[in-house]
Write a protein that holds these residues in place. Structure first.
Motif, PDB file in Angstrom:
ATOM      1  N   GLU A  35       0.804  -0.944   0.017  1.00  0.00           N
ATOM      2  CA  GLU A  35       0.017   0.009   0.041  1.00  0.00           C
ATOM      3  C   GLU A  35       0.908   1.213  -0.072  1.00  0.00           C
ATOM      4  O   GLU A  35       1.955   1.253   0.606  1.00  0.00           O
ATOM      5  N   LEU A  36       0.374   2.247  -0.892  1.00  0.00           N
ATOM      6  CA  LEU A  36       1.095   3.511  -0.826  1.00  0.00           C
ATOM      7  C   LEU A  36       0.202   4.802  -0.651  1.00  0.00           C
ATOM      8  O   LEU A  36      -0.816   4.803  -1.325  1.00  0.00           O
ATOM      9  N   ARG A  37       0.826   5.543   0.087  1.00  0.00           N
ATOM     10  CA  ARG A  37      -0.075   6.902   0.148  1.00  0.00           C
ATOM     11  C   ARG A  37       0.705   7.780  -0.755  1.00  0.00           C
ATOM     12  O   ARG A  37       2.071   8.041  -0.666  1.00  0.00           O
ATOM     13  N   ILE A  38      -0.186   8.418  -1.762  1.00  0.00           N
ATOM     14  CA  ILE A  38       0.301   9.294  -2.629  1.00  0.00           C
ATOM     15  C   ILE A  38       0.877  10.714  -1.978  1.00  0.00           C
ATOM     16  O   ILE A  38      -0.150  11.209  -1.412  1.00  0.00           O
ATOM     17  N   THR A  39       2.029  11.023  -2.286  1.00  0.00           N
ATOM     18  CA  THR A  39       2.590  12.439  -2.145  1.00  0.00           C
ATOM     19  C   THR A  39       2.872  13.383  -2.985  1.00  0.00           C
ATOM     20  O   THR A  39       3.034  14.426  -2.707  1.00  0.00           O
ATOM     21  N   GLU A  40       3.069  12.993  -4.029  1.00  0.00           N
ATOM     22  CA  GLU A  40       3.266  13.880  -5.459  1.00  0.00           C
ATOM     23  C   GLU A  40       2.866  13.344  -6.664  1.00  0.00           C
ATOM     24  O   GLU A  40       2.826  11.960  -6.921  1.00  0.00           O
ATOM     25  N   VAL A  41       2.253  14.182  -7.437  1.00  0.00           N
ATOM     26  CA  VAL A  41       1.904  13.646  -8.755  1.00  0.00           C
ATOM     27  C   VAL A  41       2.052  14.844  -9.684  1.00  0.00           C
ATOM     28  O   VAL A  41       2.526  16.079  -9.521  1.00  0.00           O
ATOM     29  N   GLU A  42       1.901  14.658 -10.978  1.00  0.00           N
ATOM     30  CA  GLU A  42       1.698  15.858 -12.060  1.00  0.00           C
ATOM     31  C   GLU A  42       0.635  15.367 -12.969  1.00  0.00           C
ATOM     32  O   GLU A  42       0.330  14.093 -13.170  1.00  0.00           O
ATOM     33  N   ALA A  43       0.240  16.526 -13.364  1.00  0.00           N
ATOM     34  CA  ALA A  43      -1.140  16.390 -14.135  1.00  0.00           C
ATOM     35  C   ALA A  43      -0.682  16.758 -15.761  1.00  0.00           C
ATOM     36  O   ALA A  43       0.109  17.600 -15.887  1.00  0.00           O
ATOM     37  N   TYR A  44      -1.485  15.934 -16.587  1.00  0.00           N
ATOM     38  CA  TYR A  44      -1.230  16.024 -18.093  1.00  0.00           C
ATOM     39  C   TYR A  44      -2.434  15.974 -18.805  1.00  0.00           C
ATOM     40  O   TYR A  44      -3.073  15.010 -18.485  1.00  0.00           O
ATOM     41  N   ASP A  45      -2.478  16.856 -19.633  1.00  0.00           N
ATOM     42  CA  ASP A  45      -3.965  17.244 -20.148  1.00  0.00           C
ATOM     43  C   ASP A  45      -4.099  17.176 -21.788  1.00  0.00           C
ATOM     44  O   ASP A  45      -4.542  18.159 -22.367  1.00  0.00           O
ATOM     45  N   GLY A  46      -3.533  15.893 -22.215  1.00  0.00           N
ATOM     46  CA  GLY A  46      -3.985  15.642 -23.473  1.00  0.00           C
ATOM     47  C   GLY A  46      -3.643  16.674 -24.496  1.00  0.00           C
ATOM     48  O   GLY A  46      -2.496  17.117 -24.761  1.00  0.00           O
ATOM     49  N   ALA A  47      -4.463  16.897 -25.557  1.00  0.00           N
ATOM     50  CA  ALA A  47      -4.108  17.592 -26.714  1.00  0.00           C
ATOM     51  C   ALA A  47      -3.979  19.112 -26.487  1.00  0.00           C
ATOM     52  O   ALA A  47      -3.538  20.037 -27.122  1.00  0.00           O
ATOM     53  N   ASN A  48      -4.379  19.512 -25.134  1.00  0.00           N
ATOM     54  CA  ASN A  48      -4.168  21.048 -24.684  1.00  0.00           C
ATOM     55  C   ASN A  48      -2.767  20.861 -23.790  1.00  0.00           C
ATOM     56  O   ASN A  48      -2.626  22.249 -23.524  1.00  0.00           O
ATOM     57  N   ASP A  49      -1.796  19.988 -24.104  1.00  0.00           N
ATOM     58  CA  ASP A  49      -0.829  20.078 -23.202  1.00  0.00           C
ATOM     59  C   ASP A  49       0.687  19.457 -24.001  1.00  0.00           C
ATOM     60  O   ASP A  49       0.372  18.204 -24.161  1.00  0.00           O
ATOM     61  N   PRO A  50       1.244  20.444 -24.517  1.00  0.00           N
ATOM     62  CA  PRO A  50       2.693  19.789 -25.103  1.00  0.00           C
ATOM     63  C   PRO A  50       3.355  18.843 -24.571  1.00  0.00           C
ATOM     64  O   PRO A  50       3.949  17.854 -25.028  1.00  0.00           O
ATOM     65  N   GLY A  51       3.390  18.615 -23.302  1.00  0.00           N
ATOM     66  CA  GLY A  51       4.164  17.962 -22.388  1.00  0.00           C
ATOM     67  C   GLY A  51       3.537  16.419 -22.355  1.00  0.00           C
ATOM     68  O   GLY A  51       3.995  15.305 -21.724  1.00  0.00           O
ATOM     69  N   SER A  52       2.351  16.181 -22.758  1.00  0.00           N
ATOM     70  CA  SER A  52       1.512  14.935 -22.710  1.00  0.00           C
ATOM     71  C   SER A  52       1.994  14.029 -23.875  1.00  0.00           C
ATOM     72  O   SER A  52       2.299  14.449 -24.946  1.00  0.00           O
ATOM     73  N   HIS A  53       1.872  12.861 -23.528  1.00  0.00           N
ATOM     74  CA  HIS A  53       1.990  11.501 -24.508  1.00  0.00           C
ATOM     75  C   HIS A  53       1.030  11.527 -25.446  1.00  0.00           C
ATOM     76  O   HIS A  53       1.116  11.184 -26.771  1.00  0.00           O
ATOM     77  N   ALA A  54      -0.422  12.316 -25.241  1.00  0.00           N
ATOM     78  CA  ALA A  54      -1.330  12.434 -26.136  1.00  0.00           C
ATOM     79  C   ALA A  54      -1.475  13.659 -26.768  1.00  0.00           C
ATOM     80  O   ALA A  54      -2.526  13.706 -27.570  1.00  0.00           O
ATOM     81  N   TYR A  55      -0.532  14.411 -26.780  1.00  0.00           N
ATOM     82  CA  TYR A  55      -0.628  15.856 -27.498  1.00  0.00           C
ATOM     83  C   TYR A  55      -0.697  15.672 -28.892  1.00  0.00           C
ATOM     84  O   TYR A  55      -1.552  16.465 -29.575  1.00  0.00           O
ATOM     85  N   ARG A  56      -0.349  14.636 -29.722  1.00  0.00           N
ATOM     86  CA  ARG A  56      -0.354  14.688 -31.058  1.00  0.00           C
ATOM     87  C   ARG A  56      -1.358  13.479 -31.468  1.00  0.00           C
ATOM     88  O   ARG A  56      -1.410  13.085 -32.551  1.00  0.00           O
ATOM     89  N   GLY A  57      -2.122  13.055 -30.670  1.00  0.00           N
ATOM     90  CA  GLY A  57      -2.970  11.930 -31.220  1.00  0.00           C
ATOM     91  C   GLY A  57      -2.858  10.733 -30.704  1.00  0.00           C
ATOM     92  O   GLY A  57      -1.969  10.498 -29.519  1.00  0.00           O
ATOM     93  N   ARG A  58      -3.862   9.782 -30.807  1.00  0.00           N
ATOM     94  CA  ARG A  58      -3.883   8.653 -30.280  1.00  0.00           C
ATOM     95  C   ARG A  58      -3.050   7.677 -31.035  1.00  0.00           C
ATOM     96  O   ARG A  58      -2.657   7.834 -32.278  1.00  0.00           O
TER      97      ARG A  58
END
Length: 212
Positions: free
Chosen positions: A41-64
């Motif tokens: 079991e792991l208590r989450i302490t740090e995360v990052e958000a990635y917003d698809g087509a609105n986000d150049p840092g996302s793996h999904a930025y250029r599509g599926r």
């Protein structure tokens, strides 16, 4: 007296919200990994958000693609990717189906099953380092591409599932630039963490990798 963490499962509706709402709300939640050794079991302490087509840092930025297809599916599923030919990283898909937004789990505290995590993270100097960073987190939990697409809302039979835990109040959450992300995607202040928690990974700006 400090109340015990809430062990009821997080419903799919929790993830069916905008990624910037889900990401900070994951802090303090509990991820349960069922392994052949026993539960971790792991208590989450740090995360990052990635917003698809609105986000150049996302793996999904250029599509599926075949690699990121899980991100376009139902919220509450697990997206696992392999990076630098060495490491796996784990994300939780959120938002409406088809938007391809997800939250990267960057760090957490192993609260149960540390003896099983140590078998995979034998280089950790102490238990606070077992899941300090996204690759370390996935390694400690034994998460790889075979778990890509796992439904974290499926119930106790799922190898990965999310519990309510103890949510971190919004006024106790810090945010800032994402770690190691280059270009326009690196400027978003979409990394969220619990301040002063010893399991949170250190911030590092993007450093270009040189070919040898």
């Amino acid at each position: 007296m400090i109340a015990a963490p809430d062990r009821t499962p997080l419903p799919r509706e929790f993830f069916d919200r905008p990624v910037l709402d889900v990401a900070p709300d994951l802090l303090g939640r509990i991820l349960v990994r069922r392994t052949s050794d026993g539960p971790i079991e792991l208590r989450i302490t740090e995360v990052e958000a990635y917003d698809g087509a609105n986000d150049p840092g996302s793996h999904a930025y250029r599509g599926r693609t075949a690699r990121n297809s899980v991100m376009f599916g139902q919220p509450g599923h697990v997206y696992v990717y392999f990076t630098y030919g060495m490491w796996h990283c784990m994300n939780l898909v959120c938002g409406e189906e088809g938007r391809a937004s997800a939250v990267l789990l960057r760090a957490g505290e192993i609260t149960r099953g540390a003896e099983f995590a140590r078998k995979r993270r034998f280089s950790a100097r102490n238990d606070k380092e077992l899941a300090k960073g996204p690759a370390r987190l996935a390694t400690a939990l034994g998460v790889d591409r075979s778990l890509d697409g796992t439904d974290a809302c499926a119930g106790s039979h799922s190898p990965l599932r999310m519990l309510h835990g103890t949510a971190t109040p919004a006024d106790q959450v810090s945010n800032g630039p994402r770690t190691g992300v280059s270009g326009p995607g690196g400027v978003h202040p979409w990394r969220f963490w619990i301040p002063n928690d010893p399991t949170v990974s250190p911030y590092r700006p993007h450093t270009p990798r040189r070919r040898t």
